[in-house]
Design an enzyme around this catalytic site. Structure first.
Site, PDB file in Angstrom:
ATOM      1  N   CYS A  46       0.836  -1.317   0.143  1.00 59.91           N
ATOM      2  CA  CYS A  46       0.222   0.113   0.006  1.00 59.91           C
ATOM      3  C   CYS A  46       0.978   1.217   0.041  1.00 59.91           C
ATOM      4  O   CYS A  46       2.034   1.181   0.480  1.00 59.91           O
ATOM      5  CB  CYS A  46      -0.744  -0.102   1.381  1.00 59.91           C
ATOM      6  SG  CYS A  46      -1.912  -1.423   1.474  1.00 59.91           S
ATOM      7  N   CYS A  50      -2.875   4.938   2.603  1.00 56.78           N
ATOM      8  CA  CYS A  50      -3.941   4.004   2.241  1.00 56.78           C
ATOM      9  C   CYS A  50      -5.036   4.193   3.711  1.00 56.78           C
ATOM     10  O   CYS A  50      -4.596   4.048   4.613  1.00 56.78           O
ATOM     11  CB  CYS A  50      -3.367   2.547   2.213  1.00 56.78           C
ATOM     12  SG  CYS A  50      -4.656   1.356   2.093  1.00 56.78           S
ATOM     13  N   ARG A  53      -7.366  -0.506   7.357  1.00 56.98           N
ATOM     14  CA  ARG A  53      -7.090  -0.481   8.614  1.00 56.98           C
ATOM     15  C   ARG A  53      -5.790  -0.897   8.844  1.00 56.98           C
ATOM     16  O   ARG A  53      -5.091  -1.822   7.903  1.00 56.98           O
ATOM     17  CB  ARG A  53      -7.880  -1.758   9.401  1.00 56.98           C
ATOM     18  CG  ARG A  53      -7.662  -1.997  10.764  1.00 56.98           C
ATOM     19  CD  ARG A  53      -8.424  -3.169  11.234  1.00 56.98           C
ATOM     20  NE  ARG A  53      -7.967  -3.609  12.646  1.00 56.98           N
ATOM     21  CZ  ARG A  53      -8.732  -4.468  13.323  1.00 56.98           C
ATOM     22  NH1 ARG A  53      -9.794  -5.051  12.790  1.00 56.98           N
ATOM     23  NH2 ARG A  53      -8.272  -4.755  14.583  1.00 56.98           N
ATOM     24  N   CYS A  77      -2.576  -3.073  -3.497  1.00 54.81           N
ATOM     25  CA  CYS A  77      -3.725  -3.006  -2.922  1.00 54.81           C
ATOM     26  C   CYS A  77      -4.703  -2.270  -4.022  1.00 54.81           C
ATOM     27  O   CYS A  77      -4.632  -1.544  -4.668  1.00 54.81           O
ATOM     28  CB  CYS A  77      -3.502  -2.111  -1.666  1.00 54.81           C
ATOM     29  SG  CYS A  77      -5.093  -1.561  -0.754  1.00 54.81           S
ATOM     30  N   CYS A  80      -6.172   1.471  -2.185  1.00 55.50           N
ATOM     31  CA  CYS A  80      -5.437   2.748  -2.351  1.00 55.50           C
ATOM     32  C   CYS A  80      -4.584   2.699  -3.724  1.00 55.50           C
ATOM     33  O   CYS A  80      -4.240   3.863  -4.102  1.00 55.50           O
ATOM     34  CB  CYS A  80      -4.131   3.014  -1.325  1.00 55.50           C
ATOM     35  SG  CYS A  80      -3.048   1.789  -1.370  1.00 55.50           S
TER      36      CYS A  80
END
Length: 356
Positions: A46, A50, A53, A77, A80
């Site tokens: 990421c 991003c 979590r 990812c 993102c």
């Protein structure tokens, strides 16, 4: 899409792991493109901002770029979209080159077509990366050219057309905005410009405050009228009148409450600076009170991640202490670094913001 060549291909060194984790934890958009975070438990990588979590600290590894993360077996990812960061930054660099090389400011449609983006999307992207709209950046480029032409041997009229203006009216409007005075006044070295000043007592020492009829030109500690005359040798330096004294009191109050400077967009400002300096100063004013940035982060925020040293120089060229909060910039290792008015003052200003 047109082939795009990066203007600044030298990648700044990747931050150390502690800096990366801090940026990742804060979802710091300014660090996008500086490194990639790869999550060991999910197998994805990421960008720092991003919104997903966060994993535990021990479950993330940092790489300099997406290619290195892919080589290590991670996949991008889908939330993102980290692979798009490099393309966006390359597009902004290509747009900067187009604007800087054009004789007349290109239209938004022309810029967007050149980099292969939709106009409205690229307008938002360009402003996010540089702090300016494409049109505002083009105006600063022409104003810089006008300044250079006025400093040469040509007449005011010749300078206006040499800078790429089609008519004097637009040149005069840009000059007042970026130079703080008309082209004729600039050519004369500021002769005839009236600057009022006063020295206000503050808890951090005497503060010189000076302004033209257009706005503030100098805010500094430990300076006096002699220093002001040295900076503006051809201006008429006068003491404060009632109207200026009211403005000066508002400025002096920022020393006691420096965090209020971010909300004081109503204070008039009349400063001279290149387009790069103006972008750095805008980035400084965008730092939230109580937070700090490194010179590298400032350079990245204005779309020029390789210009770390130049960003530091622009911070040092800031003429409006406290209002333009260069005291919020630290060294990459977290050290206070330098400050024109002493590191002790810098520390006190930062403490006051954090306390609030």
């Amino acid at each position: 899409m047109n082939q795009m060549t990066p203007l600044r291909p030298n990648r700044p060194p990747m931050p150390d792991d502690d800096v990366c984790w801090d940026a990742f934890s804060r979802r710091d958009r300014r660090m996008d493109g500086q490194f990639i975070g790869a999550v060991l438990t999910t197998g994805i990588y990421c960008k720092p901002s991003c919104p997903a979590r966060h994993p535990k600290r021990e479950n993330i590894h940092f790489y300099p770029d997406a290619a290195a993360a892919r080589a290590a077996g991670f996949r991008a990812c889908l939330r993102c979209r980290p692979d798009e960061v490099g393309r966006d930054r390359l597009a902004v660099e290509a747009a900067l080159a187009l604007i800087e090389g054009a004789e007349a400011p290109p239209s938004l449609d022309a810029i967007a077509a050149h980099v292969g983006y939709a106009p409205h999307h690229f307008h938002r992207l360009f402003k996010r990366e540089t702090g300016l709209t494409p049109a505002a950046y083009a105006r600063t480029i022409r104003a810089d050219r006008l300044k250079q032409a006025l400093e040469g041997e040509s007449s005011v009229t010749e300078a206006i057309y040499d800078a790429g203006y089609n008519a004097p009216s637009r040149a005069y409007a840009d000059a007042v905005r970026h130079l703080g005075m008309t082209p004729s006044a600039w050519k004369a070295g500021g002769r005839g410009v009236v600057i009022r000043h006063m020295i206000a007592p503050t808890s951090l020492g005497p503060l010189l405050i000076a302004a033209s009829d257009r706005g503030l030109v100098r805010i500094s500690f430990d300076e006096d009228e002699g220093d002001l005359r040295g900076r503006f040798p051809h201006a008429d330096i006068l003491p404060a009148d009632a109207a200026f004294a009211a403005l000066a009191r508002q400025v002096a109050a920022l020393v006691e409450h420096p965090a209020d400077g971010n909300q004081r967009g109503d204070l008039p400002v009349d400063v001279q600076g290149t387009s790069f300096q103006q972008a750095v100063w805008d980035a400084l004013r965008a730092i939230p009170p109580g937070e700090t940035r490194s010179y590298k982060q400032i350079a990245t925020a204005i779309g020029k991640p390789g210009a770390v040293r130049a960003a530091g120089t622009a911070c040092g060229d800031n003429v409006l202490a406290v209002l333009v909060p260069c005291h919020r910039v630290l060294r990459s290792d977290g050290g206070l670094g330098g400050y024109a008015y002493g590191v002790a003052r810098k520390k006190r200003l930062l403490e006051r913001e954090r306390d609030r």
